[in-house]
Design an enzyme around this catalytic site. Sequence first.
Site: not given
Ligand code: ZN
Length: 159
Positions: A50, A55, A103-104, A145-146, A149
């Site tokens: 995701g 991000q 998470c990235l 989660h997204e 963000h």
């Molecule tokens: Zn993330």
Amino acid sequence: MSTILAVAQRGESILTLKAAEVARTELNSPWLKELAAAMYATMLERNGVGIAAPQVYVSKRVIIVASRPNLRYPDAPEMDALVMVNPEILEKSELTILGEEGCLSVPNERGQVARAETIKLRYFTLDGVGVEMTLSGFPARIVQHEVDHLDGVLFIDRT
Ligand code: ZN
């Protein structure tokens, strides 16, 4: 063909902002489609499931959810990647489940996060079609989660 974008890292202010809604006039536009394609390529390159626009330094309410089995999530269900514009979680189950997240934007850190098992959500496709759907389990976890963000929240804020 798609650009790989730089990924914002924990501590950068873009990750703490509330992202702006995508305007109706931006739906079905070339730039929105290019943004989604670049987000998708970046997510794949980092082996993510995701990604959210903030991000990649774009403070707009766009996410991609792409549950699939991989090294980090061997039990994840396989589903086609979904691009969600202006996603809104309408309902969350009272039942929550603890699960491991990464998470990235938070390299080399994992944490147990409680998320609703089932959610009902609404979003627009890139073409501007409104969709409502119910998701459970891992895909529901990715959406939560997204969407976090988009509201400037990282999973480490919830552990
Ligand atoms: Zn993330």
